[in-house]
Scaffold this active site. Structure first.
Site, mmCIF file in Angstrom:
data_model
loop_
_atom_site.group_PDB
_atom_site.id
_atom_site.type_symbol
_atom_site.label_atom_id
_atom_site.label_comp_id
_atom_site.label_asym_id
_atom_site.label_seq_id
_atom_site.Cartn_x
_atom_site.Cartn_y
_atom_site.Cartn_z
ATOM 1 C CD GLU A 15 -0.706 3.643 5.298
ATOM 2 O OE1 GLU A 15 -1.071 3.292 6.438
ATOM 3 O OE2 GLU A 15 -0.683 2.886 4.327
ATOM 4 C CD GLU A 62 1.911 4.479 2.048
ATOM 5 O OE1 GLU A 62 2.659 4.506 3.036
ATOM 6 O OE2 GLU A 62 1.619 5.494 1.399
ATOM 7 C CB CYS A 73 1.517 5.971 12.989
ATOM 8 S SG CYS A 73 2.329 5.236 11.602
ATOM 9 C CG ASN A 89 6.622 9.708 12.016
ATOM 10 O OD1 ASN A 89 6.489 9.977 10.818
ATOM 11 N ND2 ASN A 89 5.883 8.810 12.617
#
Ligand code: ADP
Length: 489
Positions: free
Chosen positions: A255, A463, A289, A157
């Protein structure tokens, strides 16, 4: 003359191992999701090539880690400059293989480059510590050293940003990397690795292996030379990689999926909430997400919000990401589209009202019209599952306590959004919602300067930000006995 649609020069159709382009006897086709056409292919490599890539990263790492932080920072800055100099090409490549509108692809290249620059800067700030010692004849030092070879596994994505968000801090800290990009979007990844080497990152430090996920993932999670797995993707695959990594005790950065609530309280600025809802829901056709998944609107403003939201959605335009004015590209593949259609059908059978969209577009490509479902509830999968598509599911709520309980009634805890004006409420709700990231009166939260990550089943670690480099460092404590204090002659 403007470049023609869909004609984009591809990078080498090959993996990169030890500074060499590698192909094989088997191939995987890569599609343009807007047309279904095959745009190229990449080699279908497996365990053996992944082991070679780990060997290359292991070999290249010590010399890289031994360079000064300033040297590593300079090379990262050169990579950043090269990425920006190729911005137009990279964005077109990204739209071709991923489908997002070209404006979003350009924004992603900027975002991806921003991570490289950020971690070029952070490379110089990997400080150690000296701790006051418990006795007079000892000194206690803490070093921060590179964690070791990193196995990075990334999704389709954000084919550029998810890679630089991992690789830039890894390289800044002094690690070698083996990257397995998503097979749907390998070309952006290949182009980025090529540019990294052109910028001066030594051959073999960054390796890229294309192919079936399972055998590549099996080597990355079990080879003892790989010390860290950094993964972005679904919760199911993340849990599997976590289990596979157990026997070699790898460090993990995960993640994973979200299921973001988007709450509008009755004191909110309604127009701002609608603008934020469009941003938080429809970026990348709902395939992020952190996309808003479940909209909770306070009862007294429920009809007004729905009316304005539907009116704003009428301005969305779906089509090829290359066409001017398009705001919604295709979803990634037929499997994803069929799943979304099923979610809509199930919700409607259970009593949800369809206000717009709900159908796929005619013609080639995997497009779902932007869809608004209202009167949904928690028994429906459209609410309990991560949607990952251009469907907004809306429901009313009565009061603050109820909506907080409903927000937290999910195993996911990545992003959450709410709109309110009352300051005390803003603090209360921001503190009460179980999520790693909260947007208050905004639908946009992603930036390289802030820590990105989730709680509960949405993952482990962060991150970006100054915390992002920690994931690629290991602490080492040195206890130094300096003797009883006798003076040197
Ligand atoms: P999505 O459903 O969005 O594609 P996935 O979690 O399946 O999300 O994919 C994210 C990344 O994880 C991709 O690069 C994919 O190829 C990879 N992947 C999927 N299954 C495995 C596996 N068993 N081992 C290692 N990587 C995997």
């Amino acid at each position: 003359m403007a470049p023609r649609d869909n004609i984009v020069e591809l990078p080498p159709q090959a993996s990169r191992i030890g500074g060499a382009w590698v192909t094989g006897s088997a191939w995987i086709d890569v599609n343009d999701p807007a047309t279904g056409a095959i745009i190229g292919r990449v080699p279908n490599l497996g365990a053996e090539e992944t082991e070679r890539a780990v060997t290359a990263a292991t070999g290249a790492m010590p010399a890289w880690a031994a360079r000064t932080a300033a040297e590593r920072a300079d090379i990262l800055r050169a990579w950043h400059a090269l990425v920006l100099s190729k911005r137009t090409w990279l964005a077109r490549l990204l739209t071709l293989e991923q489908g997002k509108p070209i404006v979003e692809a350009e924004a992603e290249i900027d975002y991806a480059a921003a991570y490289i620059l950020w971690f070029a800067e952070e490379a110089r700030r990997v400080y150690g510590e000296i701790i006051p010692a418990p006795t007079g004849d000892t000194r206690i030092l803490v070093l921060r050293q590179p964690v070791g070879v990193v196995g990075a596994i990334t999704p389709w994505n954000f084919p550029a940003a998810m890679i630089t968000r991992k690789l830039a801090p890894a390289v800044a800290a002094g690690c070698g990397v083996v990257l397995k990009p998503a097979i749907e979007t390998p070309f952006t990844a290949i182009a980025l690795i090529d540019l990294a080497e052109q910028a001066g990152i030594p051959a073999g430090l960054l390796n890229l292996v294309t192919g079936d996920a399972e055998p590549i993932g099996a080597v990355l999670t079990t080879d003892p030379r790989v010390r860290k797995i950094s993964f972005t993707g679904s919760t199911a695959v993340g849990a599997r990689l976590f289990a596979q990594s157990a026997s070699t005790m790898k460090r993990l950065g995960l993640e994973l999926g979200g299921n973001a609530p988007f709450v509008v309280f009755e004191d909110a600025d309604l127009d701002a909430a609608v603008t934020g809802a469009i941003q938080a829901k429809f970026r990348n056709a709902g395939q992020t997400c952190v996309c808003a998944d479940r909209f909770y609107i306070q009862q007294s403003i429920y009809p007004a919000f729905i009316e304005r939201f539907a009116a704003a959605m009428a301005h969305l335009r779906s089509g090829s990401g290359f066409a001017p004015g398009v705001t919604i590209g295709p979803v990634i593949h037929e499997r994803a589209l069929t799943r979304l259609e099923k979610l809509i059908e199930e919700a409607m059978q259970s009593g949800a009202r369809l206000l717009c969209g709900g159908t796929r577009s005619k013609g080639a490509g995997t497009f779902l019209e932007p869809t608004l479902l209202c009167d949904v509830d928690h028994s429906m999968r459209i609410v309990s599952d991560e949607v990952f598509g251009p469907i907004a599911a809306v429901m009313p709520f009565a009061d603050e306590a109820e909506v907080i309980e409903r927000c937290n009634a999910s195993e996911a805890g990545l992003a959450a959004y709410f709109y309110a004006r009352d300051h005390a409420r803003i603090w209360r709700v921001a503190e009460a919602i179980e999520a790693g990231m909260i947007g208050v009166n905004t639908g946009r939260i992603s930036t390289e300067v802030a820590p990105f990550g989730g709680v509960k089943s949405s993952g482990i670690g962060r991150e970006g930000s100054r915390h992002g480099i920690e994931a690629f460092c290991e602490l080492k404590y040195v206890c130094l006995d300096i003797g009883s204090g006798e003076k040197a002659a």
